[in-house]
Motif scaffolding. Structure first.
Motif, PDB file in Angstrom:
ATOM      1  N   ALA A   2       0.729  -1.220  -0.002  1.00  0.00           N
ATOM      2  CA  ALA A   2       0.045   0.025  -0.067  1.00  0.00           C
ATOM      3  C   ALA A   2       0.671   1.442  -0.019  1.00  0.00           C
ATOM      4  O   ALA A   2       0.349   2.470  -0.557  1.00  0.00           O
ATOM      5  CB  ALA A   2      -1.032  -0.037   1.079  1.00  0.00           C
ATOM      6  N   LEU A   3       2.006   1.201   0.623  1.00  0.00           N
ATOM      7  CA  LEU A   3       2.969   2.195   0.716  1.00  0.00           C
ATOM      8  C   LEU A   3       3.779   2.496  -0.611  1.00  0.00           C
ATOM      9  O   LEU A   3       4.086   3.590  -1.055  1.00  0.00           O
ATOM     10  CB  LEU A   3       4.071   2.159   1.682  1.00  0.00           C
ATOM     11  N   SER A   4       3.955   1.586  -1.417  1.00  0.00           N
ATOM     12  CA  SER A   4       4.803   1.598  -2.807  1.00  0.00           C
ATOM     13  C   SER A   4       3.833   1.534  -3.982  1.00  0.00           C
ATOM     14  O   SER A   4       4.133   2.103  -4.980  1.00  0.00           O
ATOM     15  CB  SER A   4       5.732   0.228  -2.789  1.00  0.00           C
ATOM     16  N   LEU A   5       2.965   0.873  -3.991  1.00  0.00           N
ATOM     17  CA  LEU A   5       2.131   0.661  -5.100  1.00  0.00           C
ATOM     18  C   LEU A   5       1.457   1.989  -5.718  1.00  0.00           C
ATOM     19  O   LEU A   5       1.794   2.165  -6.847  1.00  0.00           O
ATOM     20  CB  LEU A   5       0.883  -0.326  -5.207  1.00  0.00           C
ATOM     21  N   PRO A   6       1.023   2.932  -4.880  1.00  0.00           N
ATOM     22  CA  PRO A   6       0.305   4.177  -5.623  1.00  0.00           C
ATOM     23  C   PRO A   6       1.358   4.846  -6.214  1.00  0.00           C
ATOM     24  O   PRO A   6       1.199   5.699  -7.170  1.00  0.00           O
ATOM     25  CB  PRO A   6      -0.058   4.757  -4.322  1.00  0.00           C
ATOM     26  N   LEU A   7       2.699   4.669  -6.276  1.00  0.00           N
ATOM     27  CA  LEU A   7       3.821   5.552  -6.818  1.00  0.00           C
ATOM     28  C   LEU A   7       3.586   5.195  -8.420  1.00  0.00           C
ATOM     29  O   LEU A   7       4.139   6.255  -9.009  1.00  0.00           O
ATOM     30  CB  LEU A   7       5.217   5.229  -6.289  1.00  0.00           C
ATOM     31  N   VAL A   8       3.109   4.154  -8.767  1.00  0.00           N
ATOM     32  CA  VAL A   8       3.203   4.109 -10.315  1.00  0.00           C
ATOM     33  C   VAL A   8       2.247   5.309 -10.731  1.00  0.00           C
ATOM     34  O   VAL A   8       2.554   5.457 -12.017  1.00  0.00           O
ATOM     35  CB  VAL A   8       2.379   2.516 -10.424  1.00  0.00           C
ATOM     36  N   CYS A  25      -1.877  11.473  -0.680  1.00  0.00           N
ATOM     37  CA  CYS A  25      -3.019  11.058   0.484  1.00  0.00           C
ATOM     38  C   CYS A  25      -3.019   9.515   0.692  1.00  0.00           C
ATOM     39  O   CYS A  25      -3.199   9.145   1.758  1.00  0.00           O
ATOM     40  CB  CYS A  25      -4.378  11.887  -0.191  1.00  0.00           C
ATOM     41  N   VAL A  26      -2.998   8.799  -0.346  1.00  0.00           N
ATOM     42  CA  VAL A  26      -3.036   7.359  -0.175  1.00  0.00           C
ATOM     43  C   VAL A  26      -1.778   6.897   0.760  1.00  0.00           C
ATOM     44  O   VAL A  26      -2.074   6.092   1.703  1.00  0.00           O
ATOM     45  CB  VAL A  26      -3.162   6.690  -1.547  1.00  0.00           C
ATOM     46  N   VAL A  27      -0.796   7.145   0.185  1.00  0.00           N
ATOM     47  CA  VAL A  27       0.480   6.916   0.951  1.00  0.00           C
ATOM     48  C   VAL A  27       0.486   7.018   2.222  1.00  0.00           C
ATOM     49  O   VAL A  27       0.969   6.447   3.286  1.00  0.00           O
ATOM     50  CB  VAL A  27       1.803   7.246   0.121  1.00  0.00           C
ATOM     51  N   ALA A  28      -0.032   8.554   2.594  1.00  0.00           N
ATOM     52  CA  ALA A  28       0.071   9.088   4.012  1.00  0.00           C
ATOM     53  C   ALA A  28      -0.951   8.274   4.902  1.00  0.00           C
ATOM     54  O   ALA A  28      -0.741   7.904   5.917  1.00  0.00           O
ATOM     55  CB  ALA A  28      -0.476  10.624   3.880  1.00  0.00           C
ATOM     56  N   THR A  56      10.004   1.442   3.956  1.00  0.00           N
ATOM     57  CA  THR A  56       9.014   1.998   2.992  1.00  0.00           C
ATOM     58  C   THR A  56       8.486   3.399   2.895  1.00  0.00           C
ATOM     59  O   THR A  56       7.866   3.772   2.133  1.00  0.00           O
ATOM     60  CB  THR A  56       7.944   1.043   2.973  1.00  0.00           C
ATOM     61  N   ASP A  57       8.769   4.001   4.105  1.00  0.00           N
ATOM     62  CA  ASP A  57       8.095   5.189   4.616  1.00  0.00           C
ATOM     63  C   ASP A  57       8.941   6.095   3.544  1.00  0.00           C
ATOM     64  O   ASP A  57       8.334   7.437   3.530  1.00  0.00           O
ATOM     65  CB  ASP A  57       8.487   5.558   6.077  1.00  0.00           C
ATOM     66  N   VAL A  58      10.026   5.988   3.040  1.00  0.00           N
ATOM     67  CA  VAL A  58      10.579   6.662   1.967  1.00  0.00           C
ATOM     68  C   VAL A  58       9.501   7.170   0.880  1.00  0.00           C
ATOM     69  O   VAL A  58       9.835   8.303   0.129  1.00  0.00           O
ATOM     70  CB  VAL A  58      11.978   6.129   1.468  1.00  0.00           C
ATOM     71  N   THR A  59       8.784   6.429   0.748  1.00  0.00           N
ATOM     72  CA  THR A  59       7.809   6.721  -0.408  1.00  0.00           C
ATOM     73  C   THR A  59       7.066   7.897  -0.187  1.00  0.00           C
ATOM     74  O   THR A  59       6.334   8.550  -0.934  1.00  0.00           O
ATOM     75  CB  THR A  59       6.681   5.600  -0.633  1.00  0.00           C
ATOM     76  N   LEU A  60       6.861   8.324   1.187  1.00  0.00           N
ATOM     77  CA  LEU A  60       6.365   9.518   1.396  1.00  0.00           C
ATOM     78  C   LEU A  60       7.000  10.736   0.818  1.00  0.00           C
ATOM     79  O   LEU A  60       6.587  11.763   0.486  1.00  0.00           O
ATOM     80  CB  LEU A  60       6.139   9.733   3.055  1.00  0.00           C
TER      81      LEU A  60
END
Length: 399
Positions: A54-60, A71-74, A89-93
């Motif tokens: 959930a933290l990584s996939l939205p970056l696509v 907002c999804v990652v947060a 994986t918090d680096v995705t923020l």
């Protein structure tokens, strides 16, 4: 240091991929990197693995909907905080914040930054150990987030600047093409005016001289011969003037055949030519023609030539013409009058007679008036402003 070449190769590969594929590659690297550093996700329930996804996939989709992805990652990060699960994986923020800053407005960037700052404070309060490390951890993470936001904002500003430069370059190229087209149209108009003045004037004179030669060939052969010589000279002069006007279109045309163009000094030969054709002309010159630019002198010559040609063509024999040219450093005035009938019956207009004379005068911010005189006759009066540039700028503003 040995790990740098693979990282560089990976970055080069990502740069060559389409945006969506590159973002998918980034999400995969962050996801599998976090899983590899935390092998416990394989031994427990699937909750942590779901959070990592959930933290990584939205970056696509981060380029398509930056704020939504953030907002999804947060939200996923908040669930992770409640579940007390730490992960790299918090680096995705930070990636999501950079995308918002580089692709959205500064207002949205402030909102995203405030949300991330709240998450930093919550994370530092829970996971900073010992508790006296709260300030240093929160300060470090805040500095990192601020750097990411500033970098993204600079990227957006630089991109907008480059886009504006490209747009300006396109507009300048379009304006350059338009100026070239206008210049070509102006040149065609100028040549058309020159050809009209040259051909109309000289042919009118040659026709009149030819008629006189035919009339005098039996009674006065000497006058007929003189008229034929005058026809020959007028024809040569017409050819020379045409070479001068059209020579600018040929790169191999000698300068001698193009220069000098006729000016005020050639008004006397012009008057002599009209007298020989049967139109008595009185020429009065006032002031010093040396103060008049060459291009303005050509305009004066063409105005007088056109006015006399109209008088010659549209008045009966015995009409007298008077030309007065007054020169000063500021302006040149041209006044051509005749004592012919005020009512003229010209042939079909070609659009280069009086309209062409007005265009010539307007080039120098001048005006031209043409019409009958109260006591009979016809008058053409023009004034050229020598303070104008002569390129049409001032003239157009004055017209």
């Amino acid at each position: 240091m040995r790990t740098l070449p693979p990282v560089r190769a990976l970055l080069r590969t990502g740069a060559r991929l389409p945006p969506t594929a590159a973002d998918a590659l980034l999400a995969a690297v962050l996801l599998f990197g976090s899983i590899g550093l935390n092998s416990q996700v394989y031994q427990g329930p699937p909750g942590p693995l779901i959070l990592y996804v959930a933290l990584s996939l939205p970056l696509v989709w981060r380029r398509r909907a930056p704020l939504t992805v953030f907002c999804v990652v947060a939200a996923a990060a908040l669930v992770q905080w409640f579940a007390d699960i730490q992960s790299l994986t918090d680096v995705t923020l930070l990636v999501a914040l950079y995308t918002v800053a580089s692709r959205s407005t500064w207002r949205r960037t402030l909102v995203a930054g405030a949300v991330l700052e709240a998450g930093i404070l919550l994370a530092a309060a829970r996971w900073a150990a010992p508790q006296d490390m709260f300030l240093s951890s929160a300060g470090f993470l805040t500095a990192v987030a601020t750097t990411v936001a500033v970098t993204g904002t600079n990227t957006r500003i630089r991109h907008a600047y480059l886009v504006s430069l490209e747009d300006r370059a396109v507009r300048l190229e379009r304006e350059r093409d338009q100026r070239a087209q206008l210049a070509a149209a102006d040149e065609r108009t100028r040549i058309a005016r020159e050809m009209h003045d040259i051909v109309t004037h000289n042919l009118s004179v040659m026709v009149a001289l030819a008629d006189a030669a035919v009339f005098a060939q039996r009674r006065s052969p000497d006058k007929a011969t003189a008229a034929m010589h005058q026809i020959s000279g007028t024809g040569r002069q017409a050819l020379t003037d045409m070479r001068r006007s059209l020579g600018v279109l040929r790169a191999d045309e000698p300068d001698a055949s193009r220069h000098p163009m006729p000016g005020i000094a050639q008004l006397e030969p012009l008057a002599d030519q009209m007298r020989a054709a049967g139109l008595p002309v009185r020429l009065d010159l006032e002031g010093d023609p040396a103060s008049v630019p060459t291009a303005a002198q050509l305009t004066v010559y063409r105005l007088v030539q056109e006015a006399l040609t109209n008088t010659f063509k549209h008045t009966p024999r015995g009409t007298h013409a008077k030309v007065r040219v007054s020169c000063s450093p500021e302006a040149v005035t041209v006044d051509v009058t005749d004592d012919g009938p005020a009512t003229r019956v010209p042939g079909p207009s070609s659009g280069h007679g009086i309209p062409g004379m007005r265009e010539r005068a307007a080039t120098y911010g001048g005006t031209l008036e043409a019409g009958p005189l109260p006591g009979g006759g016809w008058r053409v009066s023009a004034r050229l402003d020598l303070r104008a540039t002569g390129d049409g700028t001032a003239g157009k503003g004055a017209a």
